[in-house]
Design a protein around this motif. Structure first.
Motif, short mmCIF file in Angstrom:
data_model
loop_
_atom_site.label_atom_id
_atom_site.label_comp_id
_atom_site.label_asym_id
_atom_site.label_seq_id
_atom_site.Cartn_x
_atom_site.Cartn_y
_atom_site.Cartn_z
N ILE A 145 -12.94 48.90 -23.67
CA ILE A 145 -11.80 48.01 -23.43
C ILE A 145 -12.23 46.57 -23.65
O ILE A 145 -13.31 46.16 -23.22
CB ILE A 145 -11.24 48.21 -22.01
CG1 ILE A 145 -10.75 49.65 -21.86
CG2 ILE A 145 -10.12 47.21 -21.71
CD1 ILE A 145 -10.35 50.05 -20.46
N THR A 146 -11.39 45.83 -24.35
CA THR A 146 -11.65 44.41 -24.59
C THR A 146 -10.53 43.61 -23.93
O THR A 146 -9.43 44.13 -23.73
CB THR A 146 -11.75 44.12 -26.10
OG1 THR A 146 -12.15 42.79 -26.29
CG2 THR A 146 -10.44 44.37 -26.81
N ILE A 147 -10.82 42.39 -23.58
CA ILE A 147 -9.80 41.50 -23.04
C ILE A 147 -9.50 40.45 -24.11
O ILE A 147 -10.40 39.76 -24.59
CB ILE A 147 -10.27 40.81 -21.73
CG1 ILE A 147 -10.67 41.86 -20.68
CG2 ILE A 147 -9.20 39.86 -21.20
CD1 ILE A 147 -9.56 42.79 -20.22
N SER A 148 -8.24 40.36 -24.49
CA SER A 148 -7.82 39.45 -25.56
C SER A 148 -8.00 38.00 -25.14
O SER A 148 -7.59 37.60 -24.06
CB SER A 148 -6.35 39.71 -25.90
OG SER A 148 -5.86 38.70 -26.74
N LYS A 149 -8.61 37.22 -26.02
CA LYS A 149 -8.75 35.78 -25.77
C LYS A 149 -7.41 35.07 -25.97
O LYS A 149 -7.23 33.96 -25.51
CB LYS A 149 -9.80 35.19 -26.71
CG LYS A 149 -11.20 35.64 -26.39
CD LYS A 149 -12.20 35.05 -27.35
CE LYS A 149 -13.59 35.57 -27.05
NZ LYS A 149 -14.57 35.12 -28.03
N ILE A 150 -6.48 35.73 -26.62
CA ILE A 150 -5.17 35.12 -26.90
C ILE A 150 -4.25 35.18 -25.68
O ILE A 150 -3.69 34.17 -25.26
CB ILE A 150 -4.50 35.79 -28.12
CG1 ILE A 150 -5.36 35.56 -29.37
CG2 ILE A 150 -3.08 35.28 -28.33
CD1 ILE A 150 -4.98 36.41 -30.55
N ASP A 151 -4.11 36.38 -25.09
CA ASP A 151 -3.19 36.50 -23.96
C ASP A 151 -3.84 36.99 -22.67
O ASP A 151 -3.18 37.15 -21.65
CB ASP A 151 -2.00 37.40 -24.32
CG ASP A 151 -2.40 38.84 -24.65
OD1 ASP A 151 -3.57 39.21 -24.46
OD2 ASP A 151 -1.51 39.59 -25.12
N GLY A 152 -5.14 37.25 -22.69
CA GLY A 152 -5.85 37.67 -21.48
C GLY A 152 -5.63 39.11 -21.07
O GLY A 152 -6.10 39.55 -20.03
N LYS A 153 -4.91 39.87 -21.89
CA LYS A 153 -4.59 41.26 -21.55
C LYS A 153 -5.59 42.23 -22.17
O LYS A 153 -6.25 41.93 -23.16
CB LYS A 153 -3.18 41.61 -22.03
CG LYS A 153 -2.10 40.84 -21.28
CD LYS A 153 -0.74 41.30 -21.71
CE LYS A 153 0.34 40.60 -20.90
NZ LYS A 153 1.64 41.22 -21.13
N ALA A 154 -5.68 43.41 -21.57
CA ALA A 154 -6.55 44.46 -22.07
C ALA A 154 -6.03 45.01 -23.39
O ALA A 154 -4.82 44.98 -23.67
CB ALA A 154 -6.64 45.58 -21.03
N ALA A 155 -6.96 45.51 -24.20
CA ALA A 155 -6.63 46.16 -25.46
C ALA A 155 -7.70 47.22 -25.72
O ALA A 155 -8.84 47.06 -25.30
CB ALA A 155 -6.59 45.14 -26.60
N LYS A 156 -7.31 48.32 -26.39
CA LYS A 156 -8.25 49.40 -26.67
C LYS A 156 -7.73 50.33 -27.75
O LYS A 156 -6.55 50.27 -28.12
CB LYS A 156 -8.53 50.20 -25.40
CG LYS A 156 -7.34 51.03 -24.93
CD LYS A 156 -7.77 51.94 -23.79
CE LYS A 156 -7.22 53.33 -23.83
NZ LYS A 156 -7.19 54.09 -25.01
#
Length: 183
Positions: free
Chosen positions: A109-120
């Motif tokens: 899981i990564t945390i987006s630098k754009i919106d601070g939300k999780a992505a995977k």
């Protein structure tokens, strides 16, 4: 009880050349920023019994675990498991707490630098549902990556296991299969 429909990645570790084609295909398909990778390719140096050192690569993404800690710790219930066992994240529900990233033992899981939300990785469910392969599978030039029914592959192929260089089964019950033979 195991899910008899569980899908997962099947990886022929002995065939992987470490080119990163799978990672690039995933990044392009998902329109990810340069610094974000859902699929990673790690290098391991392995010494054989005769003392020779060889490189072995491990291509990995979300393991679509049977017991996913990301789902268990998410206070917003942003993670769900489909009937085929694929773990999907609804980014609209994500509150940016980051608990899922901390809980994932596979760094999936990564945390987006754009919106601070999780992505995977979602195993490219939109492609699978259309009868197509995930982007990473088609992006592998040596065809060492595929998706299949984990239970069936383990039952039918003697060289299939949940153990490999850089990977082993654990309490989350990850659903990735390593095929330990050259094709």
């Amino acid at each position: 009880m195991s899910n008899k429909f569980q899908k997962g990645f099947i990886f022929r570790q002995e065939n992987c050349v470490g080119c990163g084609g799978c990672s690039v295909a995933c990044q392009i398909h998902n329109e990810l920023p340069e610094d974000v990778r859902f699929r990673k390719v790690d290098l391991y140096e392995v010494t054989s019994a005769d003392g020779r050192v060889r490189d072995v690569w491990f291509s990995h993404a979300c393991m679509h675990c049977s017991n996913p800690t990301c789902l268990a710790v998410c206070p917003a219930a942003a993670f769900t498991k489909r009937p085929d066992g694929i773990v999907v994240l609804d980014r609209n529900k994500c509150t940016s707490c980051g608990l899922c990233k901390e809980a994932c033992p596979y760094d999936a899981i990564t945390i987006s630098k754009i919106d601070g939300k999780a992505a995977k990785c979602n195993l490219c469910v939109e492609l699978l549902d259309a009868g197509l392969n995930p982007a990473c599978v088609d992006g592998c030039p040596v065809k060492c990556l595929q998706v299949g029914n984990v239970t069936q592959v383990l039952a039918q192929k003697a060289s299939a296991s949940k153990q490999g260089i850089g990977y082993s089964d654990g309490p989350n019950k990850p659903n990735m299969i390593i095929i330990r033979e050259r094709k």
